[in-house]
Design an enzyme around this catalytic site. Structure first.
Site, short mmCIF file in Angstrom:
data_model
loop_
_atom_site.label_atom_id
_atom_site.label_comp_id
_atom_site.label_asym_id
_atom_site.label_seq_id
_atom_site.Cartn_x
_atom_site.Cartn_y
_atom_site.Cartn_z
N GLU A 5 54.21 34.81 35.50
CA GLU A 5 52.76 34.51 35.44
C GLU A 5 51.91 35.77 35.26
O GLU A 5 50.72 35.68 35.04
CB GLU A 5 52.33 33.72 36.68
CG GLU A 5 52.09 34.53 37.94
CD GLU A 5 53.37 34.93 38.68
OE1 GLU A 5 54.47 34.80 38.12
OE2 GLU A 5 53.25 35.40 39.84
N CYS A 48 59.03 34.92 43.25
CA CYS A 48 58.93 35.96 44.29
C CYS A 48 58.99 35.30 45.67
O CYS A 48 60.02 34.74 46.02
CB CYS A 48 57.67 36.78 44.05
SG CYS A 48 57.72 38.39 44.88
N HIS A 72 57.90 38.15 37.90
CA HIS A 72 56.67 37.36 37.80
C HIS A 72 56.32 36.99 36.35
O HIS A 72 55.60 37.75 35.70
CB HIS A 72 55.50 38.15 38.38
CG HIS A 72 55.54 38.30 39.86
ND1 HIS A 72 54.95 37.39 40.71
CD2 HIS A 72 56.09 39.24 40.65
CE1 HIS A 72 55.13 37.76 41.96
NE2 HIS A 72 55.83 38.89 41.96
#
Lengths: 222, 76
Positions: free
Chosen positions: A197, A87, A195
């Site tokens: 994560e 990002c 994302h």
């Protein structure tokens, strides 16, 4: 493996990234402040997290890319250390010249915050070895400036060299050739808007992101 | 010395903000707006005698992203 997460003023996914790295590697990453000039010794991988570093002043990622720690990150990347930018981290890496292209305002002008379907384009990279080529995965996105732009020659080159790691499998932000994640020429730097994560454990709604970190750990043999 | 740095999108780079402005002007009833592109104006106050090469380096290293933007320096 020891890992590091770079923290800028305005980073807001640094803790998500730290939790993901700790879950997969078994040890908490070093949180490295942007004013530092060196990475801790023994680091095997660097993550540049999401957020709105410097309030996106000038251009998203522009100020962060010129902060003191980025010279050390660029030097480490040059020696082959894996660097993952997610990002805002992707924006920072393009602004720093570690990845091609630029991230511009989303084509629809809206901030996009939802799960999106991605296709794994390159399952051979240091980051994507635990995926199958062509596999469909789902990661969340949350960005306003994720519209990947590069000239046609650059796009042809990165596609021809297998440097598109992930592509959007649905319209998201107007990115050229639906590119969601791109590798550098040596394959050790990956930038992506979605994302991974945030897809680490079942409570997140899926674990598609976990394999990215597991694959990276496996590749670097730590 | 006062400088005005004009940062503009390169030709061919799509500008969604410019498109939105173009449509908004049409929505306000202004006919004949054939295009709109959004850039930045950065005003700098630098020491007298600052070398052109240094000003150019400021633009290339930070003020403009030359992947997508052009810049033009105007000395006031």
């Amino acid at each position: 493996m020891k890992t590091a997460v770079i923290v800028f003023p305005g980073s807001n996914c640094d803790r998500d990234m730290a939790v993901a790295l700790e879950q997969v590697t078994g040890r908490a990453p070093a949180m490295v402040w942007h004013r530092d000039t060196a990475l801790p010794d023994g680091i095997g991988m660097v993550a540049v997290p999401g957020g709105f570093s410097y309030g996106d002043y000038l251009r998203a990622g522009a100020m962060a890319a010129r902060s003191p720690i980025m010279a050390a990150v660029a030097a480490a990347a040059g020696k082959g250390m894996p660097v993952l930018g997610v990002c805002n981290g992707f924006q920072v890496l393009t602004e720093a010249g570690l990845l091609p292209g630029a991230l511009m305002r989303n084509g629809g002008l809206n901030f996009v915050c939802r799960d999106v379907a991605l296709t794994v384009e390159n399952a051979q990279s240091a980051f994507t070895g635990r995926y199958a080529a062509g596999e469909r995965v789902s990661f969340p996105v949350a960005h306003h400036d994720g519209n990947f732009v590069a000239d046609a020659e650059t796009l042809d080159r990165i596609e021809g060299e297998g440097r598109v790691a992930f592509r959007y499998a649905e319209p998201v932000n107007g990115s050229a050739r639906a590119i969601a994640g791109v590798l550098n020429d040596a394959g050790n730097v990956l930038g992506m808007m979605p994302h991974p994560e945030r897809r680490i454990e079942p409570a997140h709604g899926g674990t598609d992101g976990r394999r990215l970190f597991e694959g990276l750990l496996e590749t670097i043999g730590a | 010395m006062k400088l005005r740095i004009h940062v503009t999108l390169k030709p061919g780079v799509l500008d969604p903000q410019g498109k939105a402005i173009e449509h908004a002007l049409a929505g306000l009833g202004f006919a004949g707006v054939n295009g709109a592109r959004v850039g930045k104006l950065i005003e700098l106050d630098v020491a007298e005698g600052t070398a052109d090469a240094d000003i150019d380096a400021m633009c290339r290293q930070l003020l403009a992203n030359t992947v997508i933007e052009n810049y033009r320096v105007e000395k006031a």
